[in-house]
Design an enzyme around this catalytic site. Structure first.
Site, mmCIF file in Angstrom:
data_model
loop_
_atom_site.group_PDB
_atom_site.id
_atom_site.type_symbol
_atom_site.label_atom_id
_atom_site.label_comp_id
_atom_site.label_asym_id
_atom_site.label_seq_id
_atom_site.Cartn_x
_atom_site.Cartn_y
_atom_site.Cartn_z
ATOM 1 N N ASN A 14 0.727 -5.884 -8.861
ATOM 2 C CA ASN A 14 -0.703 -5.788 -9.179
ATOM 3 C C ASN A 14 -0.992 -5.341 -10.617
ATOM 4 O O ASN A 14 -1.997 -5.724 -11.185
ATOM 5 C CB ASN A 14 -1.424 -4.881 -8.167
ATOM 6 C CG ASN A 14 -0.879 -3.485 -8.155
ATOM 7 O OD1 ASN A 14 0.249 -3.232 -8.586
ATOM 8 N ND2 ASN A 14 -1.669 -2.564 -7.664
ATOM 9 N N LYS A 67 13.088 -3.656 -12.783
ATOM 10 C CA LYS A 67 12.969 -4.901 -12.023
ATOM 11 C C LYS A 67 11.501 -5.106 -11.679
ATOM 12 O O LYS A 67 10.936 -4.407 -10.839
ATOM 13 C CB LYS A 67 13.778 -4.842 -10.716
ATOM 14 C CG LYS A 67 13.840 -6.221 -10.050
ATOM 15 C CD LYS A 67 14.179 -6.179 -8.590
ATOM 16 C CE LYS A 67 13.015 -5.856 -7.705
ATOM 17 N NZ LYS A 67 11.910 -6.837 -7.742
ATOM 18 N N PRO A 68 10.864 -6.074 -12.345
ATOM 19 C CA PRO A 68 9.469 -6.347 -11.982
ATOM 20 C C PRO A 68 9.408 -6.995 -10.597
ATOM 21 O O PRO A 68 10.433 -7.419 -10.066
ATOM 22 C CB PRO A 68 9.010 -7.360 -13.036
ATOM 23 C CG PRO A 68 10.173 -7.671 -13.904
ATOM 24 C CD PRO A 68 11.385 -6.999 -13.358
ATOM 25 N N GLU A 117 5.624 5.530 -5.507
ATOM 26 C CA GLU A 117 4.176 5.301 -5.601
ATOM 27 C C GLU A 117 3.854 4.201 -4.603
ATOM 28 O O GLU A 117 4.156 3.028 -4.843
ATOM 29 C CB GLU A 117 3.799 4.842 -7.018
ATOM 30 C CG GLU A 117 4.037 5.868 -8.096
ATOM 31 C CD GLU A 117 3.073 7.033 -8.030
ATOM 32 O OE1 GLU A 117 2.163 7.041 -7.181
ATOM 33 O OE2 GLU A 117 3.242 7.968 -8.826
ATOM 34 N N GLU A 169 3.472 10.151 -11.526
ATOM 35 C CA GLU A 169 3.610 9.478 -12.805
ATOM 36 C C GLU A 169 2.502 10.014 -13.703
ATOM 37 O O GLU A 169 1.469 10.484 -13.235
ATOM 38 C CB GLU A 169 3.479 7.963 -12.631
ATOM 39 C CG GLU A 169 4.592 7.427 -11.755
ATOM 40 C CD GLU A 169 4.755 5.927 -11.828
ATOM 41 O OE1 GLU A 169 3.845 5.215 -11.391
ATOM 42 O OE2 GLU A 169 5.810 5.481 -12.315
ATOM 43 N N CYS A 224 -3.682 0.126 -5.437
ATOM 44 C CA CYS A 224 -3.165 1.029 -4.404
ATOM 45 C C CYS A 224 -4.120 2.182 -4.104
ATOM 46 O O CYS A 224 -4.225 2.632 -2.979
ATOM 47 C CB CYS A 224 -1.829 1.583 -4.855
ATOM 48 S SG CYS A 224 -1.951 2.257 -6.515
HETATM 49 P P1 NAD Z 1 6.525 -4.493 -2.095
HETATM 50 O O1 NAD Z 1 6.842 -3.191 -1.455
HETATM 51 O O2 NAD Z 1 6.641 -5.721 -1.315
HETATM 52 O O3 NAD Z 1 7.447 -4.695 -3.390
HETATM 53 C C1 NAD Z 1 7.497 -3.729 -4.410
HETATM 54 C C2 NAD Z 1 8.768 -3.931 -5.207
HETATM 55 O O4 NAD Z 1 9.878 -3.528 -4.410
HETATM 56 C C3 NAD Z 1 9.041 -5.383 -5.604
HETATM 57 O O5 NAD Z 1 9.586 -5.401 -6.897
HETATM 58 C C4 NAD Z 1 10.071 -5.826 -4.580
HETATM 59 O O6 NAD Z 1 10.903 -6.862 -5.037
HETATM 60 C C5 NAD Z 1 10.859 -4.547 -4.386
HETATM 61 N N1 NAD Z 1 11.557 -4.438 -3.109
HETATM 62 C C6 NAD Z 1 11.204 -4.957 -1.913
HETATM 63 N N2 NAD Z 1 12.091 -4.578 -0.968
HETATM 64 C C7 NAD Z 1 13.010 -3.787 -1.574
HETATM 65 C C8 NAD Z 1 14.162 -3.090 -1.126
HETATM 66 N N3 NAD Z 1 14.531 -3.107 0.144
HETATM 67 N N4 NAD Z 1 14.871 -2.374 -2.019
HETATM 68 C C9 NAD Z 1 14.478 -2.309 -3.310
HETATM 69 N N5 NAD Z 1 13.402 -2.961 -3.794
HETATM 70 C C10 NAD Z 1 12.673 -3.695 -2.934
HETATM 71 O O7 NAD Z 1 5.061 -4.297 -2.702
HETATM 72 P P2 NAD Z 1 4.154 -5.383 -3.436
HETATM 73 O O8 NAD Z 1 3.679 -6.336 -2.393
HETATM 74 O O9 NAD Z 1 4.823 -5.889 -4.641
HETATM 75 O O10 NAD Z 1 2.950 -4.463 -3.936
HETATM 76 C C11 NAD Z 1 1.901 -4.078 -3.126
HETATM 77 C C12 NAD Z 1 2.097 -2.682 -2.582
HETATM 78 O O11 NAD Z 1 2.375 -1.790 -3.649
HETATM 79 C C13 NAD Z 1 0.877 -2.150 -1.892
HETATM 80 O O12 NAD Z 1 1.225 -1.461 -0.719
HETATM 81 C C14 NAD Z 1 0.305 -1.174 -2.892
HETATM 82 O O13 NAD Z 1 -0.481 -0.167 -2.346
HETATM 83 C C15 NAD Z 1 1.534 -0.650 -3.535
HETATM 84 N N6 NAD Z 1 1.214 -0.129 -4.868
HETATM 85 C C16 NAD Z 1 1.242 1.228 -5.083
HETATM 86 C C17 NAD Z 1 0.903 1.742 -6.326
HETATM 87 C C18 NAD Z 1 0.919 3.219 -6.592
HETATM 88 O O14 NAD Z 1 0.999 3.596 -7.746
HETATM 89 N N7 NAD Z 1 0.840 4.082 -5.601
HETATM 90 C C19 NAD Z 1 0.539 0.879 -7.353
HETATM 91 C C20 NAD Z 1 0.526 -0.482 -7.101
HETATM 92 C C21 NAD Z 1 0.859 -0.968 -5.854
#
Ligand code: NAD
Length: 487
Positions: free
Chosen positions: A152, A175-176, A249, A461, A283
């Site tokens: 996001n 890793k993005p 986060e 953060e 988030c």
């Molecule tokens: P996601 O959890 O699907 O993925 C986040 C990241 O983790 C990606 O880079 C993904 O490739 C990686 N990932 C997935 N499985 C993994 C594993 N088993 N081991 C290591 N890495 C892994 O989340 P998303 O769909 O990309 O983002 C949306 C979510 O992120 C929402 O729940 C949102 O609330 C949260 N978010 C939180 C914050 C915050 O600062 N609190 C900010 C932005 C988004």
């Protein structure tokens, strides 16, 4: 492909390709156009990046903080100078309206690099006199930090994590999200141009498998993840095997509480910011808007009128206020909640559908939506939707709303609107949340520690607190006299 980078990864200060890795397409969500094709990093590439970072970290940490800081501040200037180019790329990668990315994404990243660039020279320990002997502490870097981003706020997340880690003398492998891989590579280019030694900031692409390889790697000292709650729990479990530090986060279902003495127009502005900015993909969004009964009618009236007036469409047109969601897969999830809200008996006041936008028929758009008469048990009030979907819930008393606002496993953020200053502070103090606002919502200056409690995460953060999470304390006892021993 119009945004194709030189290579998928960035390791040791240059582009790095691993053509054997699984193919990952980056898609412009407004049209469905594939804008770049990359390869995911396999275990060998991850291992290479961690080893390169390990080798570079010692020299980086040996520089005085002010020298590290100067490089970060130079990177901030370069980001500002290239803000339009970076914002356009972010809009293409995420679909978020350019009107927003121009002010909120790379710009926030630059603020963060500048802030921690300034603080880098001030990382310090304590000195305690013991009556002749003394002790002091050193704040030392952790080593190699693996950072994993969500889709996001791709460049903002990369900068927020890199600024703190690098200011403290760590090296990083970032890793993005596989959905938005492009701007992290631009940040790598910029840091190199600013004078960052090769290997201190590296980027590897890929999805969960690549993330897992980083989390498991014994050469990594800390994992900083921004992502979903489920992912956070998995990362913490895996990190436990090698006892890594973690910052998580994660997601939320945050309350925004509007008392009936609030300024209606400001409360509506905040509720809209708390639900529609970044097409609702934030988030910390205040997705449970609790409105006291005395202000309900006036609030809903203005909310509906202003939501109807939101301009959706071409994200590259600076007049557009709302772009598409990040992908069609994600839109399916959001649409399923729109259906659920109706089935659960909430009143749909505005939106709830897929808009028809000429020229963007292939886009992942959804209309900004407001449900009223939402009750605490409904799934739209309990689960993170991560789209432009606001749930309005009614309440009568202060005690009631505090209890209901806290009745969630999440605790990322919260907001309160009232003109009564005593009540504002009293209520905020009782809300279980890590990041809160009084009479505004979703502003996250880099000086403000940001993070959640309960199931929304661990650690912070930004703000000075973030440097503690990127360093470890070494205690040093210095004896100036003879050594006492009973033997
Ligand atoms: P996601 O959890 O699907 O993925 C986040 C990241 O983790 C990606 O880079 C993904 O490739 C990686 N990932 C997935 N499985 C993994 C594993 N088993 N081991 C290591 N890495 C892994 O989340 P998303 O769909 O990309 O983002 C949306 C979510 O992120 C929402 O729940 C949102 O609330 C949260 N978010 C939180 C914050 C915050 O600062 N609190 C900010 C932005 C988004």
């Amino acid at each position: 492909m119009r945004c194709q980078p030189d290579a998928s990864h960035h390791i040791a200060g240059k582009p790095f390709e691993d053509p054997t890795g699984a193919v990952m397409d980056s898609v412009y969500p407004a049209t469905g156009e594939v804008i770049a094709r990359l390869h995911a990093a396999g275990d060998a590439t991850v291992d290479h990046a961690v080893k390169v970072a390990t080798a570079a970290q010692k020299g980086w940490a040996a520089l005085p903080g002010r020298d590290r800081g100067r490089i970060l501040r130079r990177a901030a200037d370069l980001i500002r100078a290239r803000n339009r180019e970076l914002s356009e790329l972010e809009t293409l990668d995420t679909g978020k309206a350019l009107q927003e990315t121009l002010v909120a994404d790379a710009a926030s990243g630059a603020d963060c690099l500048e802030y921690f660039g300034g603080l880098a020279a001030g990382i310090e320990g304590i000195h305690v006199d013991l009556g002749g002997s003394f002790l002091y502490t050193r704040r030392e870097p952790l080593g190699v930090v693996a950072a994993i981003g969500a889709w996001n706020y791709p460049i903002q997340i990369a900068c927020w994590k890199a600024a703190t880690a690098l200011a403290a003398g760590n090296a990083m492998v970032f890793k993005p999200s596989e959905t938005t891989p492009l701007t992290a590579l631009k940040l790598a280019e910029i840091l190199t141009e600013a004078g960052l030694p090769d290997g201190v900031y590296n980027v590897v692409q890929g999805g969960a498998d690549t993330g897992r390889a980083l989390v498991r790697h014994p050469g990594v000292a800390k994992v900083s993840l921004t992502g979903g709650n489920q992912t956070g729990r998995g990362v913490m479990r895996e990190a436990a095997d090698t006892l890594k530090h973690v910052t998580l986060e994660l997601g939320g279902k945050s309350p925004l509480v509007i008392f009936d003495d609030a300024d209606v127009e400001n409360a509506v502005s905040a509720a809209m910011l708390a639900n529609f900015y970044s097409t609702g993909q934030i988030c910390s969004n205040g997705t449970r808007v609790f409105v006291q009964r005395g202000i309900r009618a006036a609030f809903l009236d203005r909310l509906v009128a202003r939501t109807r007036a939101i301009r959706l469409g071409d994200p590259m047109d600076e007049a557009t206020q709302l772009g598409p969601l990040v992908s069609h897969t994600h839109r399916e999830k959001v649409l399923s909640y729109l259906k659920l809200g109706r089935e659960e008996g909430a009143t749909l006041l505005v939106g709830g559908d897929v808009p028809v936008l000429q020229g963007f028929e292939g886009g992942a758009f959804v209309s900004p939506t407001v449900f009223a008469d939402v009750t605490d048990g409904m799934r739209i009030a309990r689960e993170e939707i991560f789209g432009p979907v606001m749930s309005v819930l009614d309440f009568d008393t202060e005690d009631e709303v505090i209890a209901r606002a806290n009745a969630t496993p999440f605790g990322l953020a919260a907001g309160v609107f009232t003109r009564d200053i005593a009540r504002a502070h009293r209520v905020i103090a009782q809300l279980d949340a890590g990041t809160t606002w009084i009479n505004t919502y979703n502003l996250t200056p880099v000086e403000m520690p940001f993070g959640g409690v309960k199931q929304s995460g661990l650690g912070r953060e930004n703000g000075r607190a973030a440097l503690d999470a990127m360093t470890r304390v070494k205690s040093v006892y210095v004896e100036t006299g003879d050594v006492w021993a009973p033997y």
